[in-house]
Design an enzyme around this catalytic site. Structure first.
Site, mmCIF file in Angstrom:
data_model
loop_
_atom_site.group_PDB
_atom_site.id
_atom_site.type_symbol
_atom_site.label_atom_id
_atom_site.label_comp_id
_atom_site.label_asym_id
_atom_site.label_seq_id
_atom_site.Cartn_x
_atom_site.Cartn_y
_atom_site.Cartn_z
ATOM 1 N N ASP A 125 -12.392 -9.531 9.706
ATOM 2 C CA ASP A 125 -10.992 -9.304 10.086
ATOM 3 C C ASP A 125 -10.831 -7.928 10.729
ATOM 4 O OD1 ASP A 125 -8.311 -9.953 10.387
ATOM 5 O OD2 ASP A 125 -7.732 -9.149 8.440
ATOM 6 N N VAL A 156 0.863 -1.177 0.000
ATOM 7 C CA VAL A 156 0.000 0.000 0.000
ATOM 8 C C VAL A 156 0.903 1.231 0.000
ATOM 9 C CG1 VAL A 156 -1.851 1.243 1.179
ATOM 10 C CG2 VAL A 156 -1.760 -1.258 1.293
#
Length: 302
Positions: free
Chosen positions: A142, A25
């Site tokens: 998650d 990212v």
């Protein structure tokens, strides 16, 4: 979705801000008039590009596309998606709005701790995001501080939908979901689960906002279960999921199911402990929902 051979980039890469199993990212800036900051989730898939994009990535993009229509303030916004072929591998890029930091970083800068009002504010926004997801039949699966973003104006946004699934009642989903410290007992016991797994994770995050450390920190699933039962008490054998391959045993922890009014965390106060207890209830069907949690006296008066 743009699907082509890689050409010029529409973004100026500024810094790497994260890394996962399938890619990285980056913080980047749009080239052109807007020049807004974005987060680029760049996924690289080695192998034959003709096999296409793996199902889990298609699922993440499809879910993000589904929820972006509603433009919910507590869900990270997907701005663009592009796929291209580079050196016989498939590159998939997801472009998100850029948010300054995640909850882990935010808590690490808290110094002497967070005020009760700030904890309430974060939890309200987190639960509003979860209520939106669950109302649209989505379970995140998650939820953890790394996947919760906090902007410079205090806005809280749920991110990273790589493990998210559309659910139906008591659907049997893969057991290897949710980072261990935030994993609900029914997942650890490998039984059927539903959106209430996110509420358990939210309860763990609630406690962590107060403690500035994870509430249950173990290294194996068995250790994690024992730590949970040490705090909330061992449930009755009747409440133990029948389909679980893990056998019920008094050796798992102290006997006695959770009791209303139990002070799980001294200093959090009666109302705070009441909400925490309802999030960390062993039996999923007895666990509080996101909408109910938002109406709880601890948050309703915030």
């Amino acid at each position: 979705m743009d699907n082509n051979v890689c050409g010029r980039s529409d973004y100026e890469y500024l810094a790497e801000i994260g890394e996962g199993a399938y890619g990285k990212v980056y913080k980047a800036r749009e080239i052109g008039v807007k020049q807004r900051l974005v987060a680029l989730k760049k996924l690289n898939l080695p192998g034959d590009p003709e096999t296409g994009i793996p199902p889990f990535m298609i699922r993440e993009v499809a879910l993000l596309r589904k929820i972006e229509y509603f433009n919910h303030p507590n869900i990270v916004k997907l701005l663009d998606v592009s796929a291209c072929i580079r050196n016989q591998s498939l590159d998939l890029t997801l472009v998100f709005e850029y948010i300054d930091q995640d909850l882990t970083t935010f808590m690490s800068c808290a110094g002497n701790g967070l005020s009760l009002e700030k904890i309430k504010d974060v939890m309200q926004q987190l639960l509003k995001g979860l209520d939106f997801l669950h109302s649209n039949m989505l379970v995140h699966r998650d939820l953890k501080p790394d996947n919760i973003l906090i902007g410079s104006r205090g806005e809280v946004k749920i991110a990273d939908f790589g493990l998210a699934r559309i659910y139906t009642y008591q659907i049997a989903l893969t057991p290897c979901v949710v980072t261990l410290w935030y994993r609900a007992p029914e997942v650890l016991l490998q039984s059927g689960y539903m959106s209430s797994v996110d509420i358990w994770s939210a309860g763990c995050i609630f406690a962590e906002l107060f403690l500035l450390r994870p509430l249950f920190r173990a290294f194996t699933e068995a250790q994690q279960l024992k730590k949970i039962f040490e705090l909330i008490g061992l449930p009755s054998e009747e409440d133990w999921p029948k389909e679980s391959p893990v056998r019920y045993s008094p050796a798992w922890g102290p006997t006695g199911v959770e009791r209303p009014g139990t002070q799980l965390l001294s200093g959090l106060g009666m109302q705070g402990n009441s909400l925490l207890l309802e999030c960390l209830t062993f039996k999923p069907s007895n666990r509080i929902s996101a909408s109910q949690a938002l109406a709880h006296p601890f948050l309703a008066e915030a």
